[in-house]
Design a protein around this motif. Structure first.
Motif, mmCIF file in Angstrom:
data_model
loop_
_atom_site.group_PDB
_atom_site.id
_atom_site.type_symbol
_atom_site.label_atom_id
_atom_site.label_comp_id
_atom_site.label_asym_id
_atom_site.label_seq_id
_atom_site.Cartn_x
_atom_site.Cartn_y
_atom_site.Cartn_z
ATOM 1 N N GLU A 1 -7.923 6.182 4.950
ATOM 2 C CA GLU A 1 -7.181 5.079 4.361
ATOM 3 C C GLU A 1 -6.565 5.246 2.963
ATOM 4 N N LEU A 2 -7.351 5.781 2.096
ATOM 5 C CA LEU A 2 -7.074 6.193 1.000
ATOM 6 C C LEU A 2 -6.031 7.170 1.008
ATOM 7 N N ARG A 3 -6.047 8.108 1.821
ATOM 8 C CA ARG A 3 -5.231 9.034 2.090
ATOM 9 C C ARG A 3 -3.686 8.604 2.263
ATOM 10 N N ASP A 4 -3.690 7.659 3.450
ATOM 11 C CA ASP A 4 -2.450 7.181 3.743
ATOM 12 C C ASP A 4 -1.889 6.251 2.506
ATOM 13 N N LEU A 5 -2.808 5.598 1.748
ATOM 14 C CA LEU A 5 -2.210 4.606 0.778
ATOM 15 C C LEU A 5 -1.590 5.463 -0.272
ATOM 16 N N LEU A 6 -2.097 6.392 -0.721
ATOM 17 C CA LEU A 6 -1.697 7.518 -1.416
ATOM 18 C C LEU A 6 -0.137 7.852 -0.956
ATOM 19 N N GLN A 7 -0.040 8.343 0.148
ATOM 20 C CA GLN A 7 1.213 8.720 0.685
ATOM 21 C C GLN A 7 2.062 7.734 0.639
ATOM 22 N N LYS A 8 1.764 6.362 0.663
ATOM 23 C CA LYS A 8 2.690 5.407 0.609
ATOM 24 C C LYS A 8 3.494 4.936 -0.826
ATOM 25 N N CYS A 9 2.319 5.268 -1.859
ATOM 26 C CA CYS A 9 2.579 5.283 -3.290
ATOM 27 C C CYS A 9 3.752 6.295 -3.464
ATOM 28 N N LEU A 10 3.261 7.337 -3.024
ATOM 29 C CA LEU A 10 4.275 8.691 -3.281
ATOM 30 C C LEU A 10 5.851 8.353 -2.642
ATOM 31 N N GLU B 1 -6.130 18.923 -11.076
ATOM 32 C CA GLU B 1 -4.555 18.461 -10.909
ATOM 33 C C GLU B 1 -4.419 17.232 -11.528
ATOM 34 N N LEU B 2 -5.449 16.344 -11.167
ATOM 35 C CA LEU B 2 -5.131 14.840 -11.861
ATOM 36 C C LEU B 2 -5.255 14.773 -13.257
ATOM 37 N N GLU B 3 -5.787 15.906 -14.057
ATOM 38 C CA GLU B 3 -5.847 15.789 -15.501
ATOM 39 C C GLU B 3 -4.333 15.849 -16.034
ATOM 40 N N THR B 4 -3.379 16.280 -15.339
ATOM 41 C CA THR B 4 -2.006 16.071 -15.899
ATOM 42 C C THR B 4 -1.483 14.861 -15.616
ATOM 43 N N GLN B 5 -2.060 14.010 -14.966
ATOM 44 C CA GLN B 5 -1.624 12.465 -14.901
ATOM 45 C C GLN B 5 -0.527 12.499 -13.899
ATOM 46 N N THR B 6 -0.222 13.439 -12.913
ATOM 47 C CA THR B 6 0.554 13.402 -12.036
ATOM 48 C C THR B 6 0.146 13.748 -10.691
ATOM 49 N N VAL B 7 0.628 13.102 -9.811
ATOM 50 C CA VAL B 7 0.168 13.285 -8.251
ATOM 51 C C VAL B 7 1.484 13.556 -7.666
ATOM 52 N N ASN C 1 6.840 5.424 -2.309
ATOM 53 C CA ASN C 1 7.866 4.375 -2.877
ATOM 54 C C ASN C 1 7.948 4.630 -4.139
ATOM 55 N N GLY C 2 7.591 6.030 -4.826
ATOM 56 C CA GLY C 2 8.054 6.139 -6.295
ATOM 57 C C GLY C 2 6.855 5.500 -7.164
ATOM 58 N N GLU C 3 5.806 5.051 -6.968
ATOM 59 C CA GLU C 3 4.968 4.238 -7.694
ATOM 60 C C GLU C 3 3.948 5.087 -8.110
ATOM 61 N N GLU C 4 4.253 6.006 -9.324
ATOM 62 C CA GLU C 4 3.528 6.996 -9.918
ATOM 63 C C GLU C 4 2.164 6.705 -10.407
ATOM 64 N N LYS C 5 2.350 5.452 -11.279
ATOM 65 C CA LYS C 5 0.923 4.950 -11.877
ATOM 66 C C LYS C 5 -0.037 4.519 -10.849
ATOM 67 N N LYS C 6 0.408 3.765 -10.038
ATOM 68 C CA LYS C 6 -0.462 3.544 -8.646
ATOM 69 C C LYS C 6 -0.989 4.551 -7.899
ATOM 70 N N ALA C 7 -0.156 5.515 -7.897
ATOM 71 C CA ALA C 7 -0.586 6.799 -6.901
ATOM 72 C C ALA C 7 -1.804 7.619 -7.987
#
Length: 141
Positions: free
Chosen positions: A25-34, A103-109, A36-42
């Motif tokens: 479920e978390l994986r799917d939510l991350l995909q949805k954020c990406l 990878e998350l240390e760069t604050q990009t997903v 939708n261009g929701e970088e901070k939420k991602a």
């Protein structure tokens, strides 16, 4: 010594299924954020997802290694090779989670995070199947 629920196939399966379903479920939510261009939420979802893998699946793995696997190998030395394989699965999952953290240390997903999550899910599904159907198949303590 491991807890009694780790030795019972049905209870142990429930633990695995709950954690894996949450991870999916978390994986799917991350995909949805990406998508939708929701970088901070991602980024937030990625952080929560990493915490989930560490606190649920990898903590559970640690308990298995410290208790269940040692006990099962002591009872039946024939499972030592299987225990080594299952422990390797845990190690692979730990390494992937560490890669995600770096990878998350760069604050990009990006899509690579989804690929890493897909890898975790696949390894965990195979691992859970082997654990239930090979290690615990005949153990109903």
């Amino acid at each position: 010594m491991s807890g009694p629920s780790l030795k019972k196939k049905d209870a142990h399966t429930s633990i695995h299924e709950a954690a894996l379903n949450e991870a999916k479920e978390l994986r799917d939510l991350l995909q949805k954020c990406l998508r939708n261009g929701e970088e901070k939420k991602a980024i937030q979802v990625a952080e929560i997802t990493i915490e989930h893998w560490e606190s649920r699946t990898l903590k559970h793995a640690e308990a298995e290694e410290e208790g269940l696997y040692k006990e099962m190998a002591a009872i039946n030395p024939k499972v030592e090779h299987l225990v080594a394989q299952l422990t390797r699965d845990h190690d692979l999952m730990r390494r992937i989670v560490q890669t995600m953290k770096r990878e998350l240390e760069t604050q990009t997903v990006d899509e690579r995070m989804l690929t890493l999550l897909d890898c975790l899910v696949i390894i965990d599904e195979i691992h859970n199947d082997d654990e239930m159907n090979k290690l615990l198949a005949n153990n109903e303590c």
